[in-house]
Design an enzyme around this catalytic site. Structure first.
Site, PDB file in Angstrom:
ATOM      1  N   TYR A 123       0.816  -1.219   0.000  1.00  0.00           N
ATOM      2  CA  TYR A 123       0.000   0.000   0.000  1.00  0.00           C
ATOM      3  C   TYR A 123       0.849   1.269   0.000  1.00  0.00           C
ATOM      4  O   TYR A 123       0.305   2.365   0.031  1.00  0.00           O
ATOM      5  CB  TYR A 123      -0.920   0.020   1.222  1.00  0.00           C
ATOM      6  CG  TYR A 123      -2.119  -0.886   1.066  1.00  0.00           C
ATOM      7  CD1 TYR A 123      -1.958  -2.260   1.051  1.00  0.00           C
ATOM      8  CD2 TYR A 123      -3.400  -0.372   0.938  1.00  0.00           C
ATOM      9  CE1 TYR A 123      -3.044  -3.106   0.914  1.00  0.00           C
ATOM     10  CE2 TYR A 123      -4.493  -1.210   0.800  1.00  0.00           C
ATOM     11  CZ  TYR A 123      -4.310  -2.569   0.788  1.00  0.00           C
ATOM     12  OH  TYR A 123      -5.388  -3.402   0.647  1.00  0.00           O
ATOM     13  N   LYS A 170       4.051 -14.610   4.838  1.00  0.00           N
ATOM     14  CA  LYS A 170       4.436 -15.484   3.719  1.00  0.00           C
ATOM     15  C   LYS A 170       5.971 -15.444   3.663  1.00  0.00           C
ATOM     16  O   LYS A 170       6.573 -15.204   2.606  1.00  0.00           O
ATOM     17  CB  LYS A 170       3.789 -14.961   2.424  1.00  0.00           C
ATOM     18  CG  LYS A 170       3.904 -15.879   1.234  1.00  0.00           C
ATOM     19  CD  LYS A 170       2.922 -17.025   1.245  1.00  0.00           C
ATOM     20  CE  LYS A 170       3.231 -17.983   0.107  1.00  0.00           C
ATOM     21  NZ  LYS A 170       2.401 -19.198   0.116  1.00  0.00           N
ATOM     22  N   ASP A 203      -1.729 -18.360   3.207  1.00  0.00           N
ATOM     23  CA  ASP A 203      -2.651 -19.231   2.442  1.00  0.00           C
ATOM     24  C   ASP A 203      -3.259 -20.290   3.354  1.00  0.00           C
ATOM     25  O   ASP A 203      -4.462 -20.566   3.312  1.00  0.00           O
ATOM     26  CB  ASP A 203      -1.970 -19.856   1.212  1.00  0.00           C
ATOM     27  CG  ASP A 203      -0.533 -20.260   1.457  1.00  0.00           C
ATOM     28  OD1 ASP A 203      -0.018 -20.026   2.571  1.00  0.00           O
ATOM     29  OD2 ASP A 203       0.090 -20.831   0.544  1.00  0.00           O
TER      30      ASP A 203
END
Ligand code: ATP
Length: 333
Positions: A123, A170, A203
């Site tokens: 962002y 991640k 995930d």
């Protein structure tokens, strides 16, 4: 008396914001609203998506309630929501997601709080064309912001009698950026031995949440994963019309629902104002009007449980106004 900046917003924003004003009035809350719009309507009226008067009002009042604002798609428009979060350094986006008794959803025991880093990650807005046909977007993760959001999440857990913080990442793929985020959260976790700590890859987190959401308590995530997991979590308890949020900085806070401006149902008296009403209840907690906040939550939970005035997203036929009236009536009893 607190003066609070009120930004009605775009799309369903004006409808759900009026619901907020009515409900807080019915709850007898002592607030003076300073209403100044941002977004598309403001652009049409003033030529600026974020008028100077709005910035001044937030800077002075240090507390705002914001309806959803549309960011025009296309080059040259920076998201207004992101701009406000960065300008006021509201670095923590807090989104409590809790099952509503009586609502027919696949899970009954969801009670988790998403703590999303609000100022950096993808962002940061650092995007460019490297060459024709190749675009690059830069993900920024800093030690300072990661430690700060970690500290916020653990302190929130401690203050609210929560038992566990889960860091979502991640780092198996983004070893340096998400690796730094994780390293910072671990350092903070070590200072809070009374709170359990675990790490889950994003995930897998999505799968875990749609199978065993009751296992999770406080989640701390970088900005983008936080955005995505928030909508997923909203789906677990009945959808975007229900989940509130707060953007919190050191001495400033802007309260807003998780949902966007829902242009598909705007102006039709169909929007569910619950998410905004519960965001306003978080605002009341913040300004220490806790009894009014609790009364409003109770009214919302009771009207939804009763099931007579459910909006269309919850399977009912009530209009925004009829549902709001039911909440106000409950408060006036
Ligand atoms: P943004 O990109 O601005 O976050 P979004 O992509 O999350 O927006 P929304 O505007 O939140 O999209 O809408 C997603 C879907 O959820 C739409 O079908 C919309 O009608 C529905 N929705 C969102 N908020 C509400 C609400 N308060 N009441 C009823 N339906 C809603």
């Amino acid at each position: 008396m607190n003066t609070v900046t009120l930004i009605p917003g775009d799309g369903i924003g004006p409808e759900v914001s009026s619901a907020v004003v009515e409900v807080l009035k019915a709850a007898g809350v002592n607030i003076e609203w300073e209403k100044i719009n941002g977004g598309e309507d403001a652009y049409k009226a003033t030529g600026a998506f974020i008028p100077e008067a709005l910035l001044e009002s937030i800077s002075t009042n240090r507390i705002a309630f914001k309806g959803p604002i549309t960011t025009p798609i296309g080059k040259g428009f920076k998201s207004i929501n992101v701009t406000l979060r960065q300008k006021y350094n509201t670095y923590a986006n807090v989104r409590p997601v809790k099952s509503f008794p009586g609502l027919n959803t696949p899970f009954k025991n969801v009670d988790l709080v998403i703590v999303r880093e609000n100022t950096e990650d993808l962002y940061a807005g650092l995007e460019h064309m490297v060459t024709e046909g190749v675009a690059e977007s830069i993900k920024i993760i800093t030690e300072k912001a990661s430690l700060r959001i970690g500290e916020f999440a653990f302190q929130y857990a401690k203050d609210n009698n929560r038992k566990k913080v889960t860091a979502v990442h991640k780092a198996n793929i983004m070893k340096i950026s998400d690796g730094l985020f994780l390293d910072c959260i671990r350092r903070v976790a070590a200072k809070y031995p009374e709170i359990a700590y675990e790490e889950v890859i994003v995930d897998n987190m999505c799968m875990q949440l749609v199978m065993y959401p009751e296992k999770y308590d406080v989640l701390v995530l970088p900005n983008l994963y936080g955005d995505i997991v928030s909508d997923l979590a909203a789906g677990l308890v009945g959808g975007l019309g229900l989940v509130p949020g707060a953007n919190i900085g050191d001495d400033i806070a802007i309260f807003e629902a998780v949902h966007g401006s829902a242009p598909d149902i705007a102006g039709k008296n169909l929007a569910n104002p619950t998410a905004c009403i519960l965001s306003a209840a978080m605002l009341l907690d913040y300004i220490k009007q806790k009894e009014a906040a609790e009364n409003i939550r109770q009214a919302v939970f009771s009207v939804i449980k009763e099931g007579k005035y459910l909006t269309r997203d919850l399977g009912g036929t009530a209009t925004t106004e009829a549902y709001t009236r039911a909440v106000c009536d409950y408060l006036s009893k």
